[in-house]
Scaffold this active site. Structure first.
Site, PDB file in Angstrom:
ATOM      1  N   HIS A  11     -85.013  46.823 -89.179  1.00 41.01           N
ATOM      2  CA  HIS A  11     -85.600  46.845 -90.523  1.00 41.01           C
ATOM      3  C   HIS A  11     -84.802  47.841 -91.367  1.00 41.01           C
ATOM      4  O   HIS A  11     -84.815  49.036 -91.089  1.00 41.01           O
ATOM      5  CB  HIS A  11     -87.075  47.261 -90.459  1.00 41.01           C
ATOM      6  CG  HIS A  11     -87.929  46.284 -89.714  1.00 41.01           C
ATOM      7  ND1 HIS A  11     -88.440  45.143 -90.293  1.00 41.01           N
ATOM      8  CD2 HIS A  11     -88.351  46.260 -88.423  1.00 41.01           C
ATOM      9  CE1 HIS A  11     -89.148  44.465 -89.397  1.00 41.01           C
ATOM     10  NE2 HIS A  11     -89.098  45.120 -88.245  1.00 41.01           N
ATOM     11  N   LEU A  12     -84.089  47.316 -92.372  1.00 44.27           N
ATOM     12  CA  LEU A  12     -83.257  48.186 -93.213  1.00 44.27           C
ATOM     13  C   LEU A  12     -83.955  48.573 -94.520  1.00 44.27           C
ATOM     14  O   LEU A  12     -83.468  49.442 -95.247  1.00 44.27           O
ATOM     15  CB  LEU A  12     -81.911  47.510 -93.504  1.00 44.27           C
ATOM     16  CG  LEU A  12     -80.990  47.350 -92.285  1.00 44.27           C
ATOM     17  CD1 LEU A  12     -79.736  46.571 -92.653  1.00 44.27           C
ATOM     18  CD2 LEU A  12     -80.603  48.708 -91.700  1.00 44.27           C
ATOM     19  N   ARG A  13     -85.091  47.917 -94.826  1.00 43.67           N
ATOM     20  CA  ARG A  13     -85.984  48.311 -95.940  1.00 43.67           C
ATOM     21  C   ARG A  13     -85.414  48.102 -97.338  1.00 43.67           C
ATOM     22  O   ARG A  13     -86.107  48.366 -98.311  1.00 43.67           O
ATOM     23  CB  ARG A  13     -86.426  49.778 -95.807  1.00 43.67           C
ATOM     24  CG  ARG A  13     -87.130  50.102 -94.505  1.00 43.67           C
ATOM     25  CD  ARG A  13     -88.444  49.367 -94.366  1.00 43.67           C
ATOM     26  NE  ARG A  13     -89.190  49.816 -93.189  1.00 43.67           N
ATOM     27  CZ  ARG A  13     -89.848  48.999 -92.377  1.00 43.67           C
ATOM     28  NH1 ARG A  13     -89.868  47.690 -92.595  1.00 43.67           N
ATOM     29  NH2 ARG A  13     -90.502  49.480 -91.343  1.00 43.67           N
TER      30      ARG A  13
ATOM     31  N   ASN B 179     -88.617  41.242 -93.956  1.00 42.50           N
ATOM     32  CA  ASN B 179     -89.821  41.744 -94.641  1.00 42.50           C
ATOM     33  C   ASN B 179     -89.516  42.882 -95.614  1.00 42.50           C
ATOM     34  O   ASN B 179     -90.088  43.958 -95.557  1.00 42.50           O
ATOM     35  CB  ASN B 179     -90.895  42.171 -93.629  1.00 42.50           C
ATOM     36  CG  ASN B 179     -90.468  43.339 -92.759  1.00 42.50           C
ATOM     37  OD1 ASN B 179     -89.276  43.594 -92.581  1.00 42.50           O
ATOM     38  ND2 ASN B 179     -91.432  44.040 -92.201  1.00 42.50           N
TER      39      ASN B 179
ATOM     40  N   HIS C  36     -89.865  41.433 -79.586  1.00 44.03           N
ATOM     41  CA  HIS C  36     -90.561  42.558 -78.938  1.00 44.03           C
ATOM     42  C   HIS C  36     -91.685  42.180 -77.966  1.00 44.03           C
ATOM     43  O   HIS C  36     -92.853  42.499 -78.186  1.00 44.03           O
ATOM     44  CB  HIS C  36     -91.078  43.551 -79.975  1.00 44.03           C
ATOM     45  CG  HIS C  36     -91.733  42.949 -81.210  1.00 44.03           C
ATOM     46  ND1 HIS C  36     -92.711  41.997 -81.149  1.00 44.03           N
ATOM     47  CD2 HIS C  36     -91.512  43.181 -82.525  1.00 44.03           C
ATOM     48  CE1 HIS C  36     -93.082  41.673 -82.372  1.00 44.03           C
ATOM     49  NE2 HIS C  36     -92.360  42.370 -83.235  1.00 44.03           N
TER      50      HIS C  36
ATOM     51  N   ASN D 270     -96.267  48.173 -83.588  1.00 42.59           N
ATOM     52  CA  ASN D 270     -96.780  46.806 -83.426  1.00 42.59           C
ATOM     53  C   ASN D 270     -95.685  45.925 -82.844  1.00 42.59           C
ATOM     54  O   ASN D 270     -94.643  45.767 -83.475  1.00 42.59           O
ATOM     55  CB  ASN D 270     -97.226  46.262 -84.794  1.00 42.59           C
ATOM     56  CG  ASN D 270     -97.932  44.934 -84.659  1.00 42.59           C
ATOM     57  OD1 ASN D 270     -98.229  44.486 -83.546  1.00 42.59           O
ATOM     58  ND2 ASN D 270     -98.189  44.285 -85.781  1.00 42.59           N
TER      59      ASN D 270
ATOM     60  N   ASP E 114     -86.062  47.011 -82.933  1.00 39.83           N
ATOM     61  CA  ASP E 114     -87.195  47.011 -83.882  1.00 39.83           C
ATOM     62  C   ASP E 114     -87.223  48.338 -84.644  1.00 39.83           C
ATOM     63  O   ASP E 114     -88.293  48.904 -84.901  1.00 39.83           O
ATOM     64  CB  ASP E 114     -88.529  46.734 -83.178  1.00 39.83           C
ATOM     65  CG  ASP E 114     -89.638  46.383 -84.171  1.00 39.83           C
ATOM     66  OD1 ASP E 114     -89.363  46.270 -85.385  1.00 39.83           O
ATOM     67  OD2 ASP E 114     -90.795  46.235 -83.721  1.00 39.83           O
TER      68      ASP E 114
ATOM     69  N   HIS F 104     -90.112  54.544 -91.684  1.00 42.97           N
ATOM     70  CA  HIS F 104     -91.224  54.676 -92.629  1.00 42.97           C
ATOM     71  C   HIS F 104     -91.149  56.041 -93.293  1.00 42.97           C
ATOM     72  O   HIS F 104     -90.813  57.030 -92.641  1.00 42.97           O
ATOM     73  CB  HIS F 104     -92.575  54.540 -91.918  1.00 42.97           C
ATOM     74  CG  HIS F 104     -92.905  53.135 -91.515  1.00 42.97           C
ATOM     75  ND1 HIS F 104     -93.044  52.119 -92.431  1.00 42.97           N
ATOM     76  CD2 HIS F 104     -93.124  52.579 -90.301  1.00 42.97           C
ATOM     77  CE1 HIS F 104     -93.338  50.994 -91.788  1.00 42.97           C
ATOM     78  NE2 HIS F 104     -93.370  51.238 -90.494  1.00 42.97           N
TER      79      HIS F 104
HETATM   80 ZN   LIG Z   1     -92.647  42.447 -85.229  1.00 42.75          ZN
END
Ligand SMILES: [Zn+2]
Length: 408
Positions: free
Chosen positions: A41-43, A73, A213, A259, A286, A290
């Site tokens: 996730h690179l945001r 996302n 995952h 998660n 993953d 944050h």
């Molecule tokens: Zn996931």
């Protein structure tokens, strides 16, 4: 240019290609093909306060990665050719790793309408992996249509397996620890029910399915069964699910909220076994940065997820042992194959692209969240002493990390 002496011998690179490996000149460092992360996730766009394509790319290079697959996302969601091309271009500009965007399966990750999968596949980013990760594609009819659609160009649907009706309000693994802490549980069956359904769908359609995952012993059994049928199913496990258990939640430190949640010792052992016997194909981080506001708060309000790129290899060596050939498969060759990334995951042989991670297995270091390249601090390994660290990373012969430091 001579790179270094390694366990394989002295590696020479010219014009981005390996031109010699001299087995007579070996050294203590471990050379691995540049690592590939299927789940990052690179945001960016949207949460550049937590991570950017550039800061995440730097973290990846420091972890020995030469390619990462950026999850969809973001905000806006990567559900159009425009957004995936934007992420792809930002990755090229940063130039530290190859950033391969993952496209959303459904518009806005809402689970209601298929996104423009074909347009994303045909875009400059040439998307081959699609995922609503963070959300499960829970409508079976939509999941079937997505599998049918990507089959045409041998794409893959990467499923975040979580039956949402079974995890409403869930805070950690369902079981004795959750009961004692008074936290709502996330039951293993919520993951396993979706995996069971989706391997059947993948078998029916004849399309490629990837399970993100994997976290439970039951999931490993289901995937083993699906593979025995010859269905085109692959799976990943994260470093944190190979090491940490639900017991970490007992201090209510939200850094351990993730998660799917951390599970039990039995699950951890089954995941390691699944990786060893080939049921689980690869390790994926993953990596989920944050901001402090989103993470350092009460457990119930904290966002799930933890950093992973800069510690992944050391954790895998710690949990699975120094099995370098297997690690090259789990962290480079297999993920490159699943994501159809050409030029990555290739063996360190003459004529192959010089995507190389050099790991010093002897060095001991203590994880300091403030010293990481990520813009976020939510590593579950803060204060932990790890053994082994990336000494250098080469992307097509260009050093992105030297002496343990990013070159840009
Ligand atoms: Zn996931």
């Amino acid at each position: 240019m001579i790179i270094t002496k390694t366990q394989l011998g002295e590696i020479t690179v010219e014009n981005g290609v390996i031109t010699a490996v001299d087995p007579a000149k070996t050294g203590p460092n471990i050379a691995l093909p540049g690592l590939v992360d299927l789940h990052t996730h690179l945001r960016e766009p949207g949460r550049e306060d937590a991570e950017t394509v550039e800061s995440g790319s730097r973290a990846a290079a420091l972890g020995g990665f030469t390619a990462v697959c950026a999850m969809a996302n973001t905000s806006p969601v990567a559900d159009t050719a425009g957004v995936v091309e934007q992420v792809w271009r930002l990755g090229r500009e940063a130039g530290l790793v190859d950033v391969q965007p993952i496209g959303a399966v459904t518009v806005g990750l809402a689970g209601e309408q298929l996104a423009e999968l074909g347009a994303m596949a045909d875009s400059a980013a040439r998307v081959r992996v699609f995922s609503d990760d963070g959300h499960c594609v829970h409508d079976p009819r939509l999941m079937r249509r997505a599998l049918e659609y990507v089959k045409a160009f041998d794409g893959v649907i990467a499923q975040h397996a979580e039956e949402p009706r079974l995890t409403t309000g869930a805070q950690m693994n369902e079981g004795a620890v959750a009961a004692r802490l008074g936290l709502t549980g996330w039951p293993a069956v919520a993951e396993e029910a979706i995996i069971a359904r989706d391997v059947l769908l993948a078998g029916h359609v004849g399309a490629r399915l990837h399970i993100c995952h994997v976290s439970t012993a039951g999931s490993v059994e289901l995937i083993r069964w699906a593979k025995s049928k010859g269905w085109r199913v692959t799976a990943e496990v994260t470093p944190h699910h190979l090491l940490l258990t639900e017991d970490r939640a007992t201090q209510y430190d939200p850094v351990f909220k993730v998660n799917p949640p951390l599970r039990t010792e039995t699950d951890v052992l089954a995941l390691r076994e699944g990786l060893l016997d080939g049921t689980i194909d690869c390790v994926a981080t993953d990596h989920a940065p944050h901001s402090v506001e989103d993470k350092e708060c009460e457990w119930a309000y904290a966002r799930p997820g933890m950093l992973g790129l800069e510690t992944a290899l050391a954790i895998v060596v710690q949990t699975m042992g120094p099995r370098w050939d297997r690690i090259a498969e789990w962290m480079s060759a297999a993920p490159a194959r699943i994501a159809a990334l050409s030029g990555h995951g290739t063996p360190l042989e003459v004529g192959q692209p010089a995507n190389i991670a050099i790991f010093d297995p002897g060095v001991r270091w203590t994880v300091d969240p403030t010293a990481l390249a990520s813009r976020s601090r939510n590593t579950p390994y803060a204060g932990m002493e790890l053994r082994g660290r990336i000494e250098a990373t080469y992307l097509r012969g260009e050093p992105t990390v030297l002496n343990g430091k990013a070159t840009r």
